[in-house]
Design a protein around this motif. Structure first.
Motif, PDB file in Angstrom:
ATOM      1  N   ILE A   1     -24.663  -3.113  -5.000  1.00 31.91           N
ATOM      2  CA  ILE A   1     -23.651  -4.129  -5.318  1.00 31.91           C
ATOM      3  C   ILE A   1     -23.120  -3.894  -6.730  1.00 31.91           C
ATOM      4  N   ARG A   2     -23.996  -3.514  -7.655  1.00 33.72           N
ATOM      5  CA  ARG A   2     -23.575  -3.261  -9.044  1.00 33.72           C
ATOM      6  C   ARG A   2     -22.507  -2.165  -9.105  1.00 33.72           C
ATOM      7  N   THR A   3     -22.727  -1.038  -8.416  1.00 26.85           N
ATOM      8  CA  THR A   3     -21.739   0.042  -8.452  1.00 26.85           C
ATOM      9  C   THR A   3     -20.507  -0.316  -7.616  1.00 26.85           C
ATOM     10  N   LEU A   4     -20.696  -1.120  -6.568  1.00 25.93           N
ATOM     11  CA  LEU A   4     -19.557  -1.590  -5.783  1.00 25.93           C
ATOM     12  C   LEU A   4     -18.619  -2.434  -6.643  1.00 25.93           C
ATOM     13  N   LEU A   5     -19.169  -3.282  -7.495  1.00 27.27           N
ATOM     14  CA  LEU A   5     -18.335  -4.130  -8.345  1.00 27.27           C
ATOM     15  C   LEU A   5     -17.470  -3.299  -9.288  1.00 27.27           C
TER      16      LEU A   5
ATOM     17  N   ILE B   1     -19.169 -17.651  -8.318  1.00 29.18           N
ATOM     18  CA  ILE B   1     -18.760 -16.839  -7.176  1.00 29.18           C
ATOM     19  C   ILE B   1     -20.001 -16.537  -6.357  1.00 29.18           C
ATOM     20  N   LEU B   2     -20.000 -17.041  -5.126  1.00 23.32           N
ATOM     21  CA  LEU B   2     -21.096 -16.777  -4.199  1.00 23.32           C
ATOM     22  C   LEU B   2     -20.900 -15.403  -3.587  1.00 23.32           C
ATOM     23  N   VAL B   3     -21.992 -14.680  -3.425  1.00 22.23           N
ATOM     24  CA  VAL B   3     -21.937 -13.368  -2.780  1.00 22.23           C
ATOM     25  C   VAL B   3     -22.862 -13.414  -1.572  1.00 22.23           C
TER      26      VAL B   3
ATOM     27  N   THR C   1     -25.787 -13.583   4.410  1.00 21.14           N
ATOM     28  CA  THR C   1     -27.007 -14.038   3.738  1.00 21.14           C
ATOM     29  C   THR C   1     -26.816 -13.940   2.223  1.00 21.14           C
ATOM     30  N   ASP C   2     -27.276 -14.958   1.509  1.00 27.12           N
ATOM     31  CA  ASP C   2     -27.157 -14.993   0.055  1.00 27.12           C
ATOM     32  C   ASP C   2     -27.744 -13.724  -0.556  1.00 27.12           C
ATOM     33  N   TRP C   3     -26.995 -13.104  -1.443  1.00 24.51           N
ATOM     34  CA  TRP C   3     -27.423 -11.844  -2.054  1.00 24.51           C
ATOM     35  C   TRP C   3     -28.701 -11.979  -2.858  1.00 24.51           C
ATOM     36  N   GLU C   4     -29.017 -13.185  -3.303  1.00 26.43           N
ATOM     37  CA  GLU C   4     -30.253 -13.406  -4.060  1.00 26.43           C
ATOM     38  C   GLU C   4     -31.479 -13.033  -3.223  1.00 26.43           C
ATOM     39  N   LEU C   5     -31.376 -13.146  -1.912  1.00 23.00           N
ATOM     40  CA  LEU C   5     -32.485 -12.783  -1.027  1.00 23.00           C
ATOM     41  C   LEU C   5     -32.608 -11.274  -0.836  1.00 23.00           C
TER      42      LEU C   5
ATOM     43  N   ASN D   1     -28.920  -5.140  -7.254  1.00 26.62           N
ATOM     44  CA  ASN D   1     -29.636  -3.904  -6.923  1.00 26.62           C
ATOM     45  C   ASN D   1     -29.681  -3.601  -5.428  1.00 26.62           C
ATOM     46  N   TYR D   2     -29.116  -4.474  -4.595  1.00 27.20           N
ATOM     47  CA  TYR D   2     -29.111  -4.242  -3.154  1.00 27.20           C
ATOM     48  C   TYR D   2     -28.421  -2.924  -2.836  1.00 27.20           C
ATOM     49  N   GLN D   3     -29.093  -2.057  -2.081  1.00 26.61           N
ATOM     50  CA  GLN D   3     -28.503  -0.794  -1.666  1.00 26.61           C
ATOM     51  C   GLN D   3     -27.667  -1.010  -0.411  1.00 26.61           C
ATOM     52  N   LEU D   4     -26.388  -0.735  -0.555  1.00 27.71           N
ATOM     53  CA  LEU D   4     -25.446  -0.948   0.534  1.00 27.71           C
ATOM     54  C   LEU D   4     -25.736  -0.032   1.713  1.00 27.71           C
ATOM     55  N   LYS D   5     -25.421  -0.540   2.897  1.00 31.18           N
ATOM     56  CA  LYS D   5     -25.576   0.220   4.133  1.00 31.18           C
ATOM     57  C   LYS D   5     -24.233   0.247   4.851  1.00 31.18           C
ATOM     58  N   THR D   6     -23.994   1.317   5.586  1.00 29.42           N
ATOM     59  CA  THR D   6     -22.752   1.433   6.343  1.00 29.42           C
ATOM     60  C   THR D   6     -22.561   0.197   7.227  1.00 29.42           C
ATOM     61  N   ASN D   7     -21.332  -0.284   7.237  1.00 37.60           N
ATOM     62  CA  ASN D   7     -20.897  -1.450   8.017  1.00 37.60           C
ATOM     63  C   ASN D   7     -21.387  -2.781   7.478  1.00 37.60           C
TER      64      ASN D   7
END
Length: 97
Positions: free
Chosen positions: A34-38, A63-65, A70-74, A79-85
């Motif tokens: 998410i950090r690099t996506l931003l 801003i809710l993400v 599902t809330d990104w805090e979970l 640091n969440y690693q993105l997955k295709t789709n």
């Protein structure tokens, strides 16, 4: 990597009034988070007033993400690693008055 990004609650106004974006991220030597996506969003999609969406290396407070509804805090937030789709929804809860 293919993702769907959605902006709601007024956040879409900063992205050319477009609520939904289907994107393909370029190959990266490190995993997309998410950090690099931003950073990518700021450089490629954000049309105006970045200070209303980005603060430092994160989104502004108010801003809710949601990642796949599902809330990104979970998911370890930035640091969440993105997955295709993955579907990433940004909802502004800030309203002027």
């Amino acid at each position: 990597m293919h993702l769907t990004l959605e902006f709601a609650g007024g956040a879409e106004l900063l992205f050319g009034k477009q609520k939904k974006h289907s994107i393909d991220l370029p190959e990266n030597s490190t995993p997309w988070t998410i950090r690099t996506l931003l950073v990518w969003i700021r450089e490629n999609l954000l049309r105006e007033r970045p200070e209303l969406f980005i603060q430092g290396d994160s989104v502004r407070p108010g801003i809710l993400v949601l990642i796949n509804d599902t809330d990104w805090e979970l998911f370890d937030g930035l640091n969440y690693q993105l997955k295709t789709n993955d579907n990433i929804l940004f909802v502004s809860t800030l309203h002027g008055g």
